[in-house]
Design a protein around this motif. Structure first.
Motif, PDB file in Angstrom:
ATOM      1  N   UNK A 152     -28.043  14.510  -6.591  1.00 36.24           N
ATOM      2  CA  UNK A 152     -29.065  15.409  -7.146  1.00 36.24           C
ATOM      3  C   UNK A 152     -29.038  16.775  -6.464  1.00 36.24           C
ATOM      4  N   UNK A 153     -29.043  16.746  -5.138  1.00 36.94           N
ATOM      5  CA  UNK A 153     -29.097  18.038  -4.442  1.00 36.94           C
ATOM      6  C   UNK A 153     -27.813  18.830  -4.628  1.00 36.94           C
ATOM      7  N   UNK A 160     -20.046   6.706   3.589  1.00 41.32           N
ATOM      8  CA  UNK A 160     -20.239   5.746   2.510  1.00 41.32           C
ATOM      9  C   UNK A 160     -21.200   4.661   2.979  1.00 41.32           C
ATOM     10  N   UNK A 161     -22.525   4.857   2.703  1.00 40.41           N
ATOM     11  CA  UNK A 161     -23.496   3.924   3.267  1.00 40.41           C
ATOM     12  C   UNK A 161     -23.701   2.684   2.425  1.00 40.41           C
ATOM     13  N   UNK A 162     -23.348   2.789   1.143  1.00 35.97           N
ATOM     14  CA  UNK A 162     -23.629   1.673   0.251  1.00 35.97           C
ATOM     15  C   UNK A 162     -25.035   1.746  -0.321  1.00 35.97           C
ATOM     16  N   UNK A 163     -25.846   2.673   0.187  1.00 28.94           N
ATOM     17  CA  UNK A 163     -27.220   2.802  -0.304  1.00 28.94           C
ATOM     18  C   UNK A 163     -27.246   3.646  -1.574  1.00 28.94           C
ATOM     19  N   UNK A 164     -27.626   3.006  -2.675  1.00 32.04           N
ATOM     20  CA  UNK A 164     -27.667   3.687  -3.967  1.00 32.04           C
ATOM     21  C   UNK A 164     -28.497   4.955  -3.925  1.00 32.04           C
ATOM     22  N   UNK A 165     -29.643   4.845  -3.253  1.00 35.76           N
ATOM     23  CA  UNK A 165     -30.586   5.964  -3.296  1.00 35.76           C
ATOM     24  C   UNK A 165     -30.076   7.161  -2.499  1.00 35.76           C
ATOM     25  N   UNK A 170     -27.737   8.833  -4.817  1.00 32.65           N
ATOM     26  CA  UNK A 170     -28.465   9.546  -5.870  1.00 32.65           C
ATOM     27  C   UNK A 170     -29.008  10.858  -5.344  1.00 32.65           C
ATOM     28  N   UNK A 171     -29.516  10.819  -4.097  1.00 34.50           N
ATOM     29  CA  UNK A 171     -30.079  12.025  -3.516  1.00 34.50           C
ATOM     30  C   UNK A 171     -28.997  13.087  -3.306  1.00 34.50           C
ATOM     31  N   UNK A 183     -17.634   6.734   7.107  1.00 34.09           N
ATOM     32  CA  UNK A 183     -19.003   6.520   7.567  1.00 34.09           C
ATOM     33  C   UNK A 183     -20.025   7.094   6.590  1.00 34.09           C
ATOM     34  N   UNK A 214     -25.989  31.555 -22.469  1.00 37.51           N
ATOM     35  CA  UNK A 214     -27.030  31.115 -23.400  1.00 37.51           C
ATOM     36  C   UNK A 214     -28.078  32.191 -23.584  1.00 37.51           C
TER      37      UNK A 214
END
Lengths: 648, 113
Positions: free
Chosen positions: A618-619, A606-611, A614-615, A604, A644
């Motif tokens: 990112x988080x 796995x929504x298929x929504x790219x965004x 991406x979110x 579930x 560094x």
């Protein structure tokens, strides 16, 4: 002198090789031509016989030297780290004697089979198997190490299987073949374990190296109870001979093996293959000698038990071949207990004489069966001596030999066994052996009187067998008469084949007299019962009907095994089946169910929504960054910014 | 106050961060896939600014020279890769449009259970 002999002994490998070559030629080239196949096979085995005779004479010429230093040729066969296996030939009096016996009996049987197997569909196949058997058996005799012996040991088992099931269109033959193979496998498993144990402990399977290791090996650690590992090895190794040489309780296959052609029974199941177990014990005698004395006592006890057990069954059987089969079992028991009481000489001596007279009797029985058109019930025969004088006379010689009547071969060897049993302090075993000798004489004479004497049956039209069958009978009869004389001279059989230091022992004529009396009593009893009819066999059977039924049904051992298989083994199989279905499969299926269930929930996300992806991505990166940058403990040690020189 | 203001590393990083956030917003919120692609370009350029700034203010100052162009090279690589990525991306978008008659990100959700 010795050097030249050694050159001769180097060619010993040809003895098993020639029959093997013949097997290959028959199997791949001449299978279609029966005449050519049998000729090749017989030529090969006769060449082996002459080589074996040459080597035998060479051994006799070499005298004492060869006893101490066997002529060994080893070729490296397999060499990897931690495992080195040689293939080679060992020529010493023991193997030379076996070579002679095996090649002689095999030659006789192959010549005999020309007549007996005449017109059989699988004539060429028969000779191919015969050659393969001869080759394997001879290879086994010449083996220099236990693994090589084991390989040939299994090969003779295979040939036995093939030849018992030679008439594979008969269900009984197929079943008997399988029974023989599987039963001997039980013992072979023990032998294999013993070999592994020996290898792990001593790092070699070479007979000579092993015996040296045994002699220098002082400490023996108790592994099972108080028994040291040498004793355990001895028992494991002995399991092989129990199966192969038909000792109780693995004797059940041998009587059934009579389903094969009669010459096969003579060669494999009387004279050669079944004595392989005895030969193995003799070869490995140092192992049994170094084991706890109870190992040898066990062998003696088991051998004596088998001897009397099989002999008692034989007196109640009606099938001519089965009587001989039980007789073979009984005589194998004799050889075993001879080893058990510590006399390698007597055992090997009896092995040799037994091979002659038992092969003779089996071939004689084959000749009778041939004349009777494959009837085997002795009560359907009678008065055959007049119709088949050569078969009758030679068979009579065999009976006298096995009954221990002087001067026939069996007398010398049986007497030697019994004398050693008594001298080495086994009076009970001596008694059992003596009684067995009486029984042996009785059932053998019974067989002879019923088949060859008595009234003729008019429905039979017997006739003497062809020359190809009677000549081998006469040759074997010759050896059955004179084979025992090797015990007589000063430089006799015992001075060549013995274990430890050799003591010349004169023949104990008193003891010999007792065993002769036992044998004659047996013959006399049979004469009184079956010729004079002074004792009615039927009445005795009726009076002791319980015992009679027990003997007739071979002590119900087969039935016991069937019961065990049906109830114990099948019951166990049912439990294991349940375990497999519900426990093993349950675990596997349960794992699959858990995986499937969690997959159903997690998909579930796995929504298929790219965004969305991406979110999350990112988080996740931000969180990981936070942990690395500001987290405490182990993770901060990996802090890339710290390396560094960044955020502190 | 204003007179003391100098254009230092943090100024560049601030610009880069702002640019990155605008790009991020575009990637998260834009419906049109071409706009998403453009937002990604913004994010890449934010990174480029950071590269150049770090090269100038940390790397060169640390070793005391003014001619090492490591950051510049990295930025150039990013530009080249971005150009290639745009070419591939636009090609994909055209193909998607031809098949679906749509460039709306919400419609491109067939890769799921």
């Amino acid at each position: 002198m010795f050097k030249e002999m050694h050159d001769l002994f180097q060619w010993a490998w040809l003895i098993p090789f020639l029959p093997f070559l013949s097997f290959l030629i028959i199997a791949f080239v001449t299978k279609r031509s029966k005449r050519l196949s049998s000729t090749i096979s017989i030529l090969a085995i006769l060449s082996s016989l002459s080589l074996a005779v040459a080597i035998g004479l060479g051994v006799i010429q070499s005298g004492e030297k060869i006893v101490e230093h066997p002529a060994i040729v080893n070729v490296n066969w397999l060499n990897i780290v931690g495992l080195q296996i040689d293939f080679g030939t060992i020529v010493d009096p023991l193997s030379a004697m076996m070579l002679f016996v095996v090649t002689l009996v095999a030659s006789m049987v192959q010549i005999y089979s020309l007549g007996y197997m005449h017109g059989d569909e699988g004539f060429s196949r028969y000779y191919a198997y015969q050659s393969l058997f001869a080759s394997s058996m001879l290879g086994m005799v010449l083996a220099t190490n236990l693994l090589q012996l084991f390989i040939f040991w299994e090969l003779v088992g295979l040939c036995s299987y093939l030849l018992i099931g030679f008439w594979f269109f008969k269900v009984s033959a197929r079943e008997a073949a399988k029974k023989a193979f599987i039963t001997t496998r039980v013992g072979d498993f023990g032998l294999l374990l013993g070999m592994l144990f020996l290898y792990v402990k001593f790092g070699t399977l070479d007979f000579v190296a092993l015996s040296v290791a045994m002699n220098t090996n002082i400490q023996d650690v108790a592994v099972i109870g108080t028994a040291g590992y040498v004793t355990v090895m001895a028992f494991l190794v002995f399991m092989g001979p129990v199966g192969k040489s038909g000792q109780f309780p693995l004797h059940v296959w041998l009587p059934d093996a009579m389903e094969g052609p009669t010459p096969v029974s003579a060669l494999i199941h009387a004279a050669t293959m079944v004595v392989a177990g005895v030969y193995l014990v003799a070869r490995m005698f140092f192992l049994f000698d170094h084991a706890d004395p109870m190992a040898l006592q066990f062998i003696a006890g088991l051998g004596a038990f088998t001897a009397i057990f099989a002999a008692s069954i034989a007196i109640a059987q009606d099938d001519i071949k089965r009587i001989l089969a039980y007789s073979t079992l009984s005589q194998l028991g004799y050889m075993m207990f001879a080893l058990g009481v510590g006399s390698l000489t007597a055992s090997m001596f009896h092995l040799m004489t037994h091979a002659f007279f038992k092969a003779l009797m089996f071939l004689g029985a084959g000749s009778v069966i041939y004349a009777m058109h494959h009837k085997q019930d002795i009560w359907e025969m009678g008065g055959l001596w007049k119709k088949m004088p050569i078969t009758g006379t030679t068979f009579f010689i065999g009976v006298l030999a096995i009954s221990g009547v002087p001067p026939f071969a069996g007398f010398w060897s049986k007497d030697e066994i019994l004398a050693h049993a008594l001298h080495n302090g086994h009076p009970i075993i001596y008694g059992v052996g003596l009684f067995t000798a009486f029984l042996t004489a009785f059932y053998m004479s019974r067989l002879f009187f019923v088949v060859f004497m008595g009234p003729e049956k008019k429905e039979n039209h017997p006739h003497e067998s062809p020359w190809s069958m009677t000549i081998p009978l006469m040759i074997l009869a010759f050896f059955s008469v004179f084979g025992g004389f090797v015990a007589l001279p000063e430089h006799n059989f015992a001075s060549y084949i013995h274990y430890g230091t050799f003591h010349h022992e004169p023949i104990a004529w008193g003891l010999a007299g007792i065993s002769v009396v036992a044998g004659l009593l047996g013959i006399g009893l049979a004469y009184a019962t079956y010729i004079k009819k002074a004792i009615s066999a039927e009445k005795v059977a009726a009076q002791y009907s319980g015992i009679y039924k027990l003997l007739k049904n071979k002590y119900y051992v087969d039935e016991l095994y069937l019961w065990l298989i049906h109830h114990i083994m099948d019951g166990l199989a049912k439990i294991l089946y349940w375990f497999d279905i519900y426990i093993v499969d349950g675990v596997v299926n349960g794992l699959a169910l858990i995986t499937r269930g969690s997959g159903r929930v997690l998909r579930r996300t796995n929504t298929g929504q790219l965004q969305t992806y991406a979110m999350v991505f990112f988080f996740a990166v931000v969180i990981i960054f936070m942990v690395f940058a500001f987290g405490e403990g182990q993770l901060s040690a990996l802090n890339p910014l710290a390396t560094l020189g960044g955020v502190k | 106050m204003i007179g003391n203001f100098s254009v230092g590393l943090s100024t560049y990083l601030l610009v880069g961060a702002m640019l990155f956030c605008i790009g991020l917003y575009g990637v998260f919120a834009k419906r049109n896939i071409i706009a998403v692609l453009m937002s990604i370009e913004l994010m890449l350029n934010a990174v480029n600014i950071n590269f150049i700034a770090f090269n100038r203010f940390i790397w060169n100052e640390k070793i005391g020279v003014n001619y090492l162009l490591t950051g510049h090279v990295a930025a150039l690589f990013v530009i080249v890769v971005a150009a290639a990525e745009v070419a591939v991306g636009l090609a994909l978008i055209i193909t998607i449009y031809r098949n679906r008659q749509s460039t709306d990100v919400d419609d491109l959700n067939w890769l799921k259970w």
